[in-house]
Scaffold this active site. Structure first.
Site, PDB file in Angstrom:
ATOM      1  N   GLY A  54     -13.222  13.196  -1.938  1.00 53.66           N
ATOM      2  CA  GLY A  54     -13.057  11.775  -2.247  1.00 53.66           C
ATOM      3  C   GLY A  54     -13.875  10.956  -1.278  1.00 53.66           C
ATOM      4  N   CYS A  81     -13.324  19.338   1.109  1.00 54.41           N
ATOM      5  CA  CYS A  81     -13.904  18.129   1.709  1.00 54.41           C
ATOM      6  C   CYS A  81     -12.823  17.152   2.169  1.00 54.41           C
ATOM      7  CB  CYS A  81     -14.879  17.502   0.706  1.00 54.41           C
ATOM      8  SG  CYS A  81     -15.874  16.224   1.469  1.00 54.41           S
ATOM      9  N   TYR A  82     -12.630  16.030   1.485  1.00 55.89           N
ATOM     10  CA  TYR A  82     -11.547  15.116   1.885  1.00 55.89           C
ATOM     11  C   TYR A  82     -10.227  15.899   1.929  1.00 55.89           C
ATOM     12  CZ  TYR A  82      -8.265  11.172   1.679  1.00 55.89           C
ATOM     13  OH  TYR A  82      -7.252  10.283   1.937  1.00 55.89           O
ATOM     14  N   HIS A 168     -18.709  21.614  -0.678  1.00 56.16           N
ATOM     15  CA  HIS A 168     -18.303  21.494  -2.085  1.00 56.16           C
ATOM     16  C   HIS A 168     -18.642  22.767  -2.863  1.00 56.16           C
ATOM     17  CE1 HIS A 168     -17.131  17.254  -2.304  1.00 56.16           C
ATOM     18  NE2 HIS A 168     -18.005  17.082  -1.327  1.00 56.16           N
ATOM     19  N   GLU A 170     -17.840  23.448  -5.833  1.00 53.44           N
ATOM     20  CA  GLU A 170     -17.946  23.180  -7.271  1.00 53.44           C
ATOM     21  C   GLU A 170     -19.334  22.747  -7.701  1.00 53.44           C
ATOM     22  OE1 GLU A 170     -16.515  21.369  -5.025  1.00 53.44           O
ATOM     23  OE2 GLU A 170     -16.592  19.222  -5.412  1.00 53.44           O
ATOM     24  N   SER A 222     -18.209  12.382 -38.184  1.00 55.93           N
ATOM     25  CA  SER A 222     -19.455  11.698 -37.861  1.00 55.93           C
ATOM     26  C   SER A 222     -20.625  12.657 -37.932  1.00 55.93           C
ATOM     27  CB  SER A 222     -19.367  11.120 -36.454  1.00 55.93           C
ATOM     28  OG  SER A 222     -19.397  12.175 -35.511  1.00 55.93           O
ATOM     29  N   GLY A 223     -20.301  13.953 -37.992  1.00 52.12           N
ATOM     30  CA  GLY A 223     -21.371  14.949 -37.948  1.00 52.12           C
ATOM     31  C   GLY A 223     -21.606  15.422 -36.522  1.00 52.12           C
ATOM     32  N   GLY A 224     -21.050  14.719 -35.534  1.00 50.97           N
ATOM     33  CA  GLY A 224     -21.182  15.112 -34.133  1.00 50.97           C
ATOM     34  C   GLY A 224     -20.301  16.310 -33.803  1.00 50.97           C
ATOM     35  N   VAL A 225     -20.477  16.833 -32.602  1.00 51.46           N
ATOM     36  CA  VAL A 225     -19.783  18.061 -32.215  1.00 51.46           C
ATOM     37  C   VAL A 225     -18.254  17.887 -32.254  1.00 51.46           C
ATOM     38  CG1 VAL A 225     -19.522  19.801 -30.396  1.00 51.46           C
ATOM     39  CG2 VAL A 225     -21.687  18.588 -30.649  1.00 51.46           C
ATOM     40  N   ASP A 226     -17.762  16.793 -31.654  1.00 51.17           N
ATOM     41  CA  ASP A 226     -16.316  16.666 -31.492  1.00 51.17           C
ATOM     42  C   ASP A 226     -15.570  16.550 -32.822  1.00 51.17           C
ATOM     43  OD1 ASP A 226     -17.278  16.581 -28.955  1.00 51.17           O
ATOM     44  OD2 ASP A 226     -16.913  14.443 -28.659  1.00 51.17           O
ATOM     45  N   SER A 227     -16.036  15.640 -33.676  1.00 50.49           N
ATOM     46  CA  SER A 227     -15.306  15.491 -34.938  1.00 50.49           C
ATOM     47  C   SER A 227     -15.490  16.726 -35.814  1.00 50.49           C
ATOM     48  CB  SER A 227     -15.725  14.216 -35.675  1.00 50.49           C
ATOM     49  OG  SER A 227     -17.054  14.284 -36.097  1.00 50.49           O
ATOM     50  N   SER A 228     -16.628  17.398 -35.687  1.00 49.95           N
ATOM     51  CA  SER A 228     -16.853  18.607 -36.490  1.00 49.95           C
ATOM     52  C   SER A 228     -15.910  19.726 -36.084  1.00 49.95           C
ATOM     53  CB  SER A 228     -18.289  19.110 -36.319  1.00 49.95           C
ATOM     54  OG  SER A 228     -19.191  18.129 -36.707  1.00 49.95           O
ATOM     55  N   LYS A 368     -16.138  19.394 -22.950  1.00 50.42           N
ATOM     56  CA  LYS A 368     -17.153  19.566 -23.987  1.00 50.42           C
ATOM     57  C   LYS A 368     -17.592  21.035 -24.163  1.00 50.42           C
ATOM     58  CE  LYS A 368     -19.964  17.075 -26.641  1.00 50.42           C
ATOM     59  NZ  LYS A 368     -19.562  15.816 -27.285  1.00 50.42           N
TER      60      LYS A 368
END
Ligand code: XMP
Length: 512
Positions: A54, A81-82, A168, A170, A222-228, A368
């Protein structure tokens, strides 16, 4: 439910990255606000806790301090870290205020690998970004790793399973950082690595069935990844109880509507309703030049058309949305944490309340990359799973200034050539976005002996991790040459192609 690791968020820009890395190790992670009580973590049955980094100093007046009870839960804790400074401060060590931040690469020397550095080299290049630093260990701790700047770069309390690391693990710049995280999860927390795509799908399908029962579900595709992916998942769970609506707003790319009809209608046999509202959108956009106004008109018209289509479909109880985990996390706003600023919810705002629909968000626990894995496992083609992001207002913000049918058509042809060439060379899959922009300027060109005066197309290709920052892609000259000559040869109204070499910031990815 899979085992859960809690990531306590102290406002680091990397908090989500930590949560994602954990999941890459097949362990479920959940981000909690740093004020979450130890009792709540206990009730959630977490098997380990990671304290994020942080921007704050532990000495700051409003320094974020967690519930100290989390150290009494009997579960392993890793402070990053923090997080290590917090452990130092709360568990009885000494932290020194620093006047300058240590930022950048450093070399970590492991003096005692233990469980955290098992099977890792004794020397690792690591990424640092911290101000304060631990100068005396809390009771029960010993140092197991050092850097030139700190004798306490990694600390452990073996008895209580508490670990602290100054760097870090990550971030990509830390060598073998994911393995350090995996060692914490598996060797220290005893995680069973039970978070897999297959199990997730099974669990999600049960959950959707339980929630929806015999009701009907509507989803705006919408044709996008998420709604598909949401559509494919709900369809697998509910079959004909799902109806998808696809609105053709006249601002789509070449062949987009046909591809949706083919995939969802013909292939998945989903009840798909395509609403052609292109004339309405273009009518409302006539004469409008200002980008934000265009966006508003497109957004408002979309809601109106969608709402009307719902009425014609008949009664439904649920509206499904492809909301993802980053949309629902309440990021801690300290300093200028970019995660707290992104709340880009481009979904159908306000509709559920007005239509008295309940929300169904089967992807709200996923990042994602996990959504893509679920999509692939459900049989969605690569074209959909790895599709580049496409803005909600579509080509509406890629025809600069006033939108006309003729300009849209020119842009579609040029864009389609670009996509073909990007895919043919594999570049399409390597970049974040690649698209054409219609510039409302005419320039002089020459074909044969004749001069002409026609439009300019800008090609924009960028690399990015999250769209917050982006860099223009150094495409090979041969490929640029082919794109340019194909566009000017095949699209009659274009005489000139330019390549956008601006990074974000100060430019944005889109031109409007
Ligand atoms: P900018 O242009 O702000 O874009 O650098 C960042 C990312 O967001 C996308 N974008 C949008 N997406 N509605 C959307 O759904 C919009 O109005 C919109 N504007 C930009 C853009 O394509 C990029 O991926």
């Amino acid at each position: 439910m899979p085992q859960t690791i809690a990531v306590l968020d102290f406002g680091s820009q990397y908090t989500q990255v930590i949560a994602r890395r954990i999941r890459e190790c097949q362990v479920y992670s959940k981000i909690y606000h740093y004020t979450t009580s130890a009792e709540e973590l206990k009730q959630d049955g977490v098997i380990g806790i990671i304290l994020s980094g942080g921007p704050s100093s532990v000495f700051a007046k409003n320094a974020p301090i967690p519930d100290r009870g989390l150290f009494d839960l009997g579960v392993p804790v890793l402070g990053i870290c923090y997080g290590i400074q917090l452990m130092g401060r709360l568990l009885g060590g000494t932290v020194a205020k620093s006047t300058h931040r240590e930022y950048g690469h450093g070399t970590l020397k492991i003096t005692k690998p233990g469980r955290l550095f098992a099977k890792l080299p004794r020397k690792l290049r690591v990424w640092n970004s911290h101000g304060d630093k631990l100068t005396a260990l809390p009771p029960g701790f010993s140092a197991i790793g050092t850097t030139d700047n700190s004798p306490f770069a990694v600390i452990e309390d073996r008895r209580r399973n508490f670990y602290g690391i100054q760097f870090h693990p990550e971030v990509f710049h830390t060598e073998r950082g994911v393995e350090v995280i995996r060692n914490f999860l598996v060797n220290v927390c005893g995680a069973a690595q039970d978070w897999t795509t297959k199990d997730y799908i099974k669990h999600a399908i049960d959950e959707i069935r339980r929630t929806v029962g015999k009701s009907r579900v509507i989803l705006g595709l919408s044709g996008g990844v998420d709604s598909s992916v949401a559509a494919a998942l709900i369809h697998k769970a509910m079959g004909k109880q799902l109806t998808c609506v696809f609105v053709d707003n006249g601002l789509l790319r070449a062949g987009e509507r046909a591809a949706v009809e083919k995939l969802y209608g013909d292939h998945f046999h989903i009840d798909l309703r395509v609403v052609d509202a292109s004339s309405l959108f273009l009518r409302r956009l006539k004469g409008v030049e200002e980008p934000e106004q265009k966006r508003k008109i497109i957004g408002r018209t979309f809601v109106e058309v969608f709402e009307k289509s719902l009425k014609s479909i008949g009664h439904a109880d649920f509206l499904a949305q492809g909301t993802l985990y980053p949309d629902v996390i309440e990021s801690v706003a300290i300093g200028n944490n970019p995660a707290a600023l992104i709340k880009s919810h481009h979904n159908v705002g306000g509709l559920p309340e007005r239509m008295k629909l309940k929300l169904l968000e089967p992807l709200r626990e996923l990042f994602k990359d996990e959504v893509r894995a679920v999509g692939a496992a459900l049989g969605l083609p690569r074209e959909v799973v790895w599709r580049q992001p496409f803005p909600g207002p579509g080509l509406g913000v890629r025809v600069l200034g006033e939108i006309t049918k003729a300009k849209l058509e020119i842009l579609r042809q040029a864009d389609s050539i670009l996509i073909q060439e990007m895919k043919a060379t594999g570049w399409y899959w390597k970049v974040w976005q690649s698209f054409c922009v219609f510039l409302p300027v005419k320039s002089v060109g020459v074909i044969g002996d004749e001069r002409n005066y026609s439009w300019v197309i800008a090609v924009r290709v960028v690399e990015s991790i999250d769209a917050m920052t982006a860099d223009w892609t150094r495409l090979p000259y041969d490929l640029m040459q082919k794109i340019s000559s194909r566009i000017t040869n095949e699209v009659r109204e274009v005489s000139r192609v330019v390549y956008d070499i601006s990074s974000k910031p100060p430019a944005t990815i889109e031109w409007e």
